[in-house]
Design a protein around this motif. Structure first.
Motif, PDB file in Angstrom:
ATOM      1  N   GLU A 182      87.366   9.983  53.848  1.00  0.00           N
ATOM      2  CA  GLU A 182      87.662   8.527  52.739  1.00  0.00           C
ATOM      3  C   GLU A 182      86.049   8.958  51.887  1.00  0.00           C
ATOM      4  N   VAL A 183      85.197   8.396  52.920  1.00  0.00           N
ATOM      5  CA  VAL A 183      83.726   8.121  52.343  1.00  0.00           C
ATOM      6  C   VAL A 183      83.340   9.183  51.912  1.00  0.00           C
TER       7      VAL A 183
ATOM      8  N   PHE B  53      76.892   6.125  53.536  1.00  0.00           N
ATOM      9  CA  PHE B  53      77.889   6.681  54.493  1.00  0.00           C
ATOM     10  C   PHE B  53      78.066   5.592  55.395  1.00  0.00           C
ATOM     11  N   ALA B  54      77.013   5.216  56.538  1.00  0.00           N
ATOM     12  CA  ALA B  54      77.302   4.617  57.577  1.00  0.00           C
ATOM     13  C   ALA B  54      77.524   3.137  57.518  1.00  0.00           C
ATOM     14  N   LYS B  55      77.201   2.183  56.038  1.00  0.00           N
ATOM     15  CA  LYS B  55      78.159   1.343  55.739  1.00  0.00           C
ATOM     16  C   LYS B  55      79.299   1.165  55.057  1.00  0.00           C
ATOM     17  N   LYS B  56      79.878   1.916  54.010  1.00  0.00           N
ATOM     18  CA  LYS B  56      80.870   2.128  54.082  1.00  0.00           C
ATOM     19  C   LYS B  56      81.789   2.691  55.635  1.00  0.00           C
ATOM     20  N   MET B  57      81.115   3.670  56.449  1.00  0.00           N
ATOM     21  CA  MET B  57      82.189   3.916  57.652  1.00  0.00           C
ATOM     22  C   MET B  57      82.383   2.610  58.991  1.00  0.00           C
ATOM     23  N   PHE B  58      81.001   1.836  59.043  1.00  0.00           N
ATOM     24  CA  PHE B  58      80.854   0.623  60.056  1.00  0.00           C
ATOM     25  C   PHE B  58      80.793  -0.265  59.471  1.00  0.00           C
TER      26      PHE B  58
ATOM     27  N   VAL C 126      82.217   9.580  66.426  1.00  0.00           N
ATOM     28  CA  VAL C 126      82.167   7.945  66.332  1.00  0.00           C
ATOM     29  C   VAL C 126      83.544   7.585  66.440  1.00  0.00           C
ATOM     30  N   ALA C 127      84.550   8.442  67.137  1.00  0.00           N
ATOM     31  CA  ALA C 127      86.015   8.070  66.971  1.00  0.00           C
ATOM     32  C   ALA C 127      85.817   7.121  68.868  1.00  0.00           C
ATOM     33  N   MET C 128      84.962   7.671  69.457  1.00  0.00           N
ATOM     34  CA  MET C 128      84.722   7.163  71.032  1.00  0.00           C
ATOM     35  C   MET C 128      83.575   5.431  70.379  1.00  0.00           C
ATOM     36  N   LEU C 129      83.479   5.733  70.121  1.00  0.00           N
ATOM     37  CA  LEU C 129      82.104   4.320  69.586  1.00  0.00           C
ATOM     38  C   LEU C 129      83.355   3.642  68.795  1.00  0.00           C
ATOM     39  N   LYS C 130      84.498   3.872  68.297  1.00  0.00           N
ATOM     40  CA  LYS C 130      84.755   2.788  67.289  1.00  0.00           C
ATOM     41  C   LYS C 130      85.658   2.042  67.830  1.00  0.00           C
TER      42      LYS C 130
END
Length: 340
Positions: free
Chosen positions: A119-120, A232-237, A315-319
């Motif tokens: 989506e991002v 991307f990083a700002k929208k994701m995290f 990414v999944a593990m970190l989030k």
């Protein structure tokens, strides 16, 4: 014969009044109206009568036949209604009784993460594309500038099907296929499964997922790469996320870099997730090597491009603060249902 007709009518009435099932009514129909039934026999025997007698008896026989048919119809309808009523009573529903509980599933955390990443990039104008998981050695290594002596080509690192075919070790072969099938401007991303000969442990799996990105156009620079990935990083995290790029080496990009993001759990102060550093390595990236562009017939004097690849499981593990990658593949519903 008139007396016989009256007897037939009386017999039909008596038997139908005593009928308790549709089978009983069918037996009456066959005995009286069937091809060898009583009424049919009388009609067949009328041949020896005079025309006047045949006419009179014929009218009488038709009247009896109509009366028998009507009685049959009425009795059958009554029996059907009674059977339906009995069935309704037997199937009576207690509306106060609790209903059955339906178990609703949930998306797998890897699927959730891929959807979030997709989506991002879609919001940034990227188009989703895909490639096969069974790839050629050429697309997986040679076309990506990884020569015959590259260590990743060793059989201890790669699942080979034969000398020319393998299970792709990265999503980067999609770059090659895209460059060969599309003309600039190109802006695509490609999520997919990859395979490597890793021994399963808390951070490694022989099967994992990556998301590849590729942009090719006139005037593309490292600044464009950094701008896209920072967005991307700002929208994701989160909008407070910061990024930094460290020099690295990949055979298919030059210059190459690894991108870190400020820890989205502690904001860069240092915690268990970022191991106290305040930063988390998230992906590899770089400017597409000219030799890779030439594989797709791209004019390197006119066009430049950048590429990146990130690990979905990481990414999944970190989030979600998952400390063992094996949890993602054990299909333990107690774990997966936490992501509803």
């Amino acid at each position: 014969m008139k007396e016989s007709l009256q007897q037939i009518l009386n017999e039909a009435r008596e038997r139908l009044e005593a009928a308790t099932s549709l089978k009983d009514t069918e037996e009456v129909r066959i005995k009286i109206l069937g091809k060898k039934g009583d009424l049919t026999s009388i009609l067949k025997s009328m041949g020896g009568l005079s025309p006047e007698e045949r006419k009179e008896l014929g009218m009488e026989a038709n009247t009896v036949k109509a009366q028998v048919e009507q009685m049959l119809k009425n009795t059958q309808e009554q029996l059907k209604a009674a059977a339906q009523e009995a069935r309704f009573k037997a199937e009576k529903i207690d509306v106060t009784e609790p209903g059955k509980e339906f178990h609703l599933g949930t998306e797998h955390p890897v699927t959730i993460t891929i959807n979030e990443i997709s989506e991002v990039f879609k919001s940034m104008g990227f188009t989703l594309t895909e490639g096969p998981e069974i790839e050629t050695v050429y697309n997986n290594f040679d076309a990506l500038n990884a020569g015959p002596d590259h260590p990743a080509r060793d059989w201890t690192d790669t699942f080979y099907i034969n000398d020319q075919v393998l299970l792709r070790t990265q999503t980067s072969p999609v770059q090659v296929r895209t460059l060969q099938s599309m003309k600039p401007p190109i802006r695509v991303f490609a999520p997919g499964r990859c395979f490597r000969c890793d021994t399963p442990d808390a951070t490694h799996s022989p099967m994992f997922h990556q998301v590849e990105g590729l942009v090719v156009d006139e005037g593309i620079t490292m600044a464009d790469l950094k701008g896209v990935l920072d967005t991307f990083a700002k929208k994701m995290f989160g909008s407070e996320t910061r990024t930094k790029f460290r020099p690295h080496h990949f055979p298919f990009t030059e210059p190459s870099a690894e991108m870190d993001v400020s820890c989205f759990k502690c904001g860069g102060r240092g915690c268990r997730v970022c191991k106290g550093s305040g930063w988390i390595e998230i992906l590899g990236c770089g400017m597409v090597h000219p030799s890779v562009l030439k594989v797709g017939g791209i004019d390197t004097e006119k066009y430049t491009g950048f590429a990146f690849g990130l690990g979905v499981e990481r990414v999944a593990m970190l989030k979600h603060e998952i400390d063992d990658i094996r949890l993602l593949y054990e299909n333990d519903m107690r774990f997966i249902e936490q992501f509803k």
